[in-house]
Scaffold this motif. Sequence first.
Motif, mmCIF file in Angstrom:
data_model
loop_
_atom_site.group_PDB
_atom_site.id
_atom_site.type_symbol
_atom_site.label_atom_id
_atom_site.label_comp_id
_atom_site.label_asym_id
_atom_site.label_seq_id
_atom_site.Cartn_x
_atom_site.Cartn_y
_atom_site.Cartn_z
ATOM 1 N N MET A 154 0.814 -1.218 0.000
ATOM 2 C CA MET A 154 0.000 0.000 0.000
ATOM 3 C C MET A 154 0.848 1.269 0.000
ATOM 4 S SD MET A 154 -3.163 -0.477 -0.382
ATOM 5 C CE MET A 154 -2.669 -1.703 -1.592
ATOM 6 N N ARG A 155 2.037 1.223 0.632
ATOM 7 C CA ARG A 155 2.901 2.413 0.572
ATOM 8 C C ARG A 155 3.420 2.600 -0.851
ATOM 9 N NH1 ARG A 155 0.827 2.015 4.672
ATOM 10 N NH2 ARG A 155 -0.658 3.042 3.272
ATOM 11 N N LEU A 156 3.709 1.510 -1.548
ATOM 12 C CA LEU A 156 4.108 1.610 -2.947
ATOM 13 C C LEU A 156 2.970 2.165 -3.797
ATOM 14 C CD1 LEU A 156 6.074 1.031 -5.291
ATOM 15 C CD2 LEU A 156 5.181 -1.313 -5.346
ATOM 16 N N VAL A 157 1.767 1.707 -3.537
ATOM 17 C CA VAL A 157 0.601 2.194 -4.269
ATOM 18 C C VAL A 157 0.359 3.675 -3.969
ATOM 19 C CG1 VAL A 157 -1.915 1.995 -4.428
ATOM 20 C CG2 VAL A 157 -0.492 -0.056 -4.470
ATOM 21 N N ASP A 158 0.540 4.075 -2.718
ATOM 22 C CA ASP A 158 0.345 5.483 -2.353
ATOM 23 C C ASP A 158 1.352 6.386 -3.063
ATOM 24 O OD1 ASP A 158 -1.759 4.826 -0.723
ATOM 25 O OD2 ASP A 158 -0.544 4.737 1.107
ATOM 26 N N VAL A 159 2.583 5.923 -3.196
ATOM 27 C CA VAL A 159 3.593 6.712 -3.893
ATOM 28 C C VAL A 159 3.206 6.885 -5.361
ATOM 29 C CG1 VAL A 159 5.986 6.731 -4.685
ATOM 30 C CG2 VAL A 159 5.461 6.115 -2.328
ATOM 31 N N MET A 160 2.732 5.819 -5.992
ATOM 32 C CA MET A 160 2.338 5.896 -7.393
ATOM 33 C C MET A 160 1.118 6.789 -7.577
ATOM 34 S SD MET A 160 2.900 1.900 -8.462
ATOM 35 C CE MET A 160 2.551 2.189 -10.201
ATOM 36 N N LEU A 161 0.176 6.730 -6.641
ATOM 37 C CA LEU A 161 -1.027 7.558 -6.742
ATOM 38 C C LEU A 161 -0.756 9.022 -6.418
ATOM 39 C CD1 LEU A 161 -3.743 5.248 -5.125
ATOM 40 C CD2 LEU A 161 -3.489 5.830 -7.538
ATOM 41 N N SER A 162 0.346 9.297 -5.705
ATOM 42 C CA SER A 162 0.660 10.675 -5.367
ATOM 43 C C SER A 162 1.127 11.473 -6.579
ATOM 44 C CB SER A 162 1.741 10.727 -4.277
ATOM 45 O OG SER A 162 2.971 10.174 -4.766
ATOM 46 N N LEU A 163 1.558 10.782 -7.631
ATOM 47 C CA LEU A 163 2.002 11.445 -8.852
ATOM 48 C C LEU A 163 0.831 11.573 -9.827
ATOM 49 C CD1 LEU A 163 5.383 9.558 -9.429
ATOM 50 C CD2 LEU A 163 5.068 11.848 -8.454
ATOM 51 N N PRO A 164 0.711 12.693 -10.519
ATOM 52 C CA PRO A 164 -0.324 12.794 -11.560
ATOM 53 C C PRO A 164 -0.151 11.690 -12.598
ATOM 54 C CG PRO A 164 0.627 14.948 -11.083
ATOM 55 C CD PRO A 164 1.473 13.946 -10.353
ATOM 56 N N SER A 165 -1.269 11.124 -13.036
ATOM 57 C CA SER A 165 -1.209 9.952 -13.913
ATOM 58 C C SER A 165 -0.462 10.243 -15.208
ATOM 59 C CB SER A 165 -2.626 9.459 -14.217
ATOM 60 O OG SER A 165 -3.383 10.483 -14.848
#
Length: 321
Positions: A154-165
């Motif tokens: 989930m921390r990896l997913v949060d990092v990816m979601l923190s960046l604009p797609s």
Amino acid sequence: MQRKKDRIDALAQQAAGVSADVPDAGKVADTGGVSLIASAWRRLRRNPVFLIGLTVTVLFVLIAIFAPLLAPHNGHTGYLLSQVTPDDPVPGGQDGFPLGADGQTGRDLLSRLILGSRQTLIVGVCATLAGLAGGIVLGTLAGAFGGWVDTVVMRLVDVMLSLPSLLLAISVATLFGRPSQWTLIVAISVVQVPIFARLLRGSMLAQRASDHVLAARALGVKRGPITFRHMLPNSLGPVLVQATLVLATSIIDAAALSFLGLGNPDDSSPEWGQMLGKAQDYFDVAPRLAFWPAACIVVVAFGFTLMGESLREALDPKSRR
């Protein structure tokens, strides 16, 4: 079972004060159950929003599949090249070429739009499927194991979601030395992975507390069979519905990356985003070259969005009407 049912009916008649001379009074009609999919389809087929989205999607898929048969000309021959002049660098519509040429190369614009639908569909579907596969893997790990595995994923997913797609997709695409259709698919699929992973993880956490999973654990069933036989199949519904919405986003992202020059550089295989990028060279003299591919992208994305939103409302008990 029949004797018990008759006894219950008799008790119901007595409780309601119904006379025994009326044998069918007080009985409840025995109707068959309706599955979730059948119940959703009953609502969807009466929903005009879903029907519009489904019509647009089906037409797009059919055009993409039969594009070589539907295109009046091939997309790489300059049929109107002889009509290109300094005063008229982009020939307009005429007999046999209703939308005119695509630029100074003299290629048929209508044929390239039809042929470009296939490339757009391939990129959108492949990117969505790849993102769905990656999201299922990460979401299953987080939802099934929990603990530190869930925290890391989930921390990896949060990092990816923190960046604009779009920024993340551009960053991934620039890592490849030479842009191509497959680099475009990889860049877009990476953006979609955290969306599916978070949604599947939430669904699986809800399944972990369900009665049938707790009963399987009490009976000594191992984690693997519980995950793949009980939790994962019952958690895929919202994820698959989300895939229809993500497909629209994938088409838009693919067009954006191709517009920026990060897609397939070979314009002999047309793609709507690529055509939109080429059209900016002629925007002052022929804005229609940008209008038609942009209109195709908007209409197709709109169709997938309408269909996906309708599916989500039909399958969500909280939003049923």
